[in-house]
Design a protein around this motif. Sequence first.
Motif, PDB file in Angstrom:
ATOM      1  N   TRP A  11       0.843  -1.204   0.000  1.00 37.22           N
ATOM      2  CA  TRP A  11       0.000   0.000   0.000  1.00 37.22           C
ATOM      3  C   TRP A  11       0.872   1.245   0.000  1.00 37.22           C
ATOM      4  O   TRP A  11       0.614   2.196  -0.751  1.00 37.22           O
ATOM      5  N   PHE A  12       1.907   1.272   0.815  1.00 31.71           N
ATOM      6  CA  PHE A  12       2.788   2.440   0.886  1.00 31.71           C
ATOM      7  C   PHE A  12       3.559   2.619  -0.423  1.00 31.71           C
ATOM      8  O   PHE A  12       3.772   3.743  -0.866  1.00 31.71           O
ATOM      9  N   ARG A  17       4.184   5.894  -5.166  1.00 31.17           N
ATOM     10  CA  ARG A  17       4.227   6.003  -6.630  1.00 31.17           C
ATOM     11  C   ARG A  17       3.144   6.947  -7.141  1.00 31.17           C
ATOM     12  O   ARG A  17       3.402   7.801  -7.999  1.00 31.17           O
ATOM     13  N   TYR A  18       1.922   6.809  -6.607  1.00 28.47           N
ATOM     14  CA  TYR A  18       0.829   7.669  -7.055  1.00 28.47           C
ATOM     15  C   TYR A  18       1.128   9.140  -6.743  1.00 28.47           C
ATOM     16  O   TYR A  18       0.951  10.007  -7.598  1.00 28.47           O
ATOM     17  N   LEU A  19       1.570   9.406  -5.525  1.00 26.55           N
ATOM     18  CA  LEU A  19       1.892  10.789  -5.156  1.00 26.55           C
ATOM     19  C   LEU A  19       2.976  11.362  -6.060  1.00 26.55           C
ATOM     20  O   LEU A  19       2.868  12.492  -6.541  1.00 26.55           O
ATOM     21  N   CYS A  83      -4.969   5.416  -6.174  1.00 27.15           N
ATOM     22  CA  CYS A  83      -4.081   4.385  -5.617  1.00 27.15           C
ATOM     23  C   CYS A  83      -4.632   2.991  -5.879  1.00 27.15           C
ATOM     24  O   CYS A  83      -3.878   2.059  -6.174  1.00 27.15           O
ATOM     25  N   THR A  84      -5.948   2.849  -5.772  1.00 26.36           N
ATOM     26  CA  THR A  84      -6.565   1.535  -5.990  1.00 26.36           C
ATOM     27  C   THR A  84      -6.335   1.067  -7.417  1.00 26.36           C
ATOM     28  O   THR A  84      -5.934  -0.071  -7.648  1.00 26.36           O
ATOM     29  N   MET A 153     -12.201   2.891  -1.732  1.00 22.52           N
ATOM     30  CA  MET A 153     -11.622   1.657  -2.251  1.00 22.52           C
ATOM     31  C   MET A 153     -12.717   0.737  -2.789  1.00 22.52           C
ATOM     32  O   MET A 153     -12.579   0.150  -3.864  1.00 22.52           O
ATOM     33  N   MET A 154     -13.835   0.629  -2.079  1.00 23.50           N
ATOM     34  CA  MET A 154     -14.947  -0.213  -2.531  1.00 23.50           C
ATOM     35  C   MET A 154     -15.566   0.333  -3.821  1.00 23.50           C
ATOM     36  O   MET A 154     -15.930  -0.435  -4.709  1.00 23.50           O
ATOM     37  N   VAL A 155     -15.670   1.657  -3.919  1.00 28.04           N
ATOM     38  CA  VAL A 155     -16.181   2.275  -5.153  1.00 28.04           C
ATOM     39  C   VAL A 155     -15.327   1.850  -6.330  1.00 28.04           C
ATOM     40  O   VAL A 155     -15.827   1.380  -7.358  1.00 28.04           O
ATOM     41  N   LYS A 156     -14.033   1.995  -6.195  1.00 31.47           N
ATOM     42  CA  LYS A 156     -13.154   1.723  -7.324  1.00 31.47           C
ATOM     43  C   LYS A 156     -13.096   0.238  -7.651  1.00 31.47           C
ATOM     44  O   LYS A 156     -13.084  -0.144  -8.818  1.00 31.47           O
ATOM     45  N   CYS A 157     -13.098  -0.624  -6.647  1.00 29.50           N
ATOM     46  CA  CYS A 157     -13.089  -2.070  -6.910  1.00 29.50           C
ATOM     47  C   CYS A 157     -14.339  -2.479  -7.694  1.00 29.50           C
ATOM     48  O   CYS A 157     -14.250  -3.227  -8.673  1.00 29.50           O
TER      49      CYS A 157
END
Length: 184
Positions: A11-12, A17-19, A83-84, A153-157
């Motif tokens: 996750w980190f 990477r995203y940031l 991130c997801t 996270m649930m939205v994107k999944c």
Amino acid sequence: MAEGALVKGVWFVTARRYLTESHGASTLHDVARAMKEEHRQALLEPLPSEWYPEDAFQDALDAVMVRLAHHDPRRFSAFIEGCTVLGVNLFLRILLTITSPSFLLRKMPVLARQYRRNDWTCDAQADEHAATLEWRGCPYLADRNYRMYLVAMMVKCSELCTGKRPTIEVVGHGPDWIRLKVLY
């Protein structure tokens, strides 16, 4: 907060990477400076296979909310969703497009064990149009940012499965639990 609760370093790695890719190295360092000193290395130099204290994850969420999102829930959710997507590799994204949200969301209790070590419980009930997910025994759910993380996270999944944004409602929550209703 929760003695022994751990989160996988991937996750980190993904957040770093995203940031960096979406906002630049200076934003990464700005977010890290907002974290407690003992947690900064988790974001600045994470190891994907390492297990980090859940407190470091919560600290990172707080830092993102303050320094990147400027207390805007939509910007915070966009970060979590980004991130997801970045964290789900291409092969898994292809698999998600051929599965249903009900199948994926019913597997949340098993999936959560792959990136978390704790004694929390997750119950998932799903049919072809909706799912109810409930987490219990998680003291981090008292934190608004943590609840927002879970919803985003649930939205994107779900969206990765269907190509459409689901509707998610927080049906209820307490100091160590949350119940979500997902309509897809």
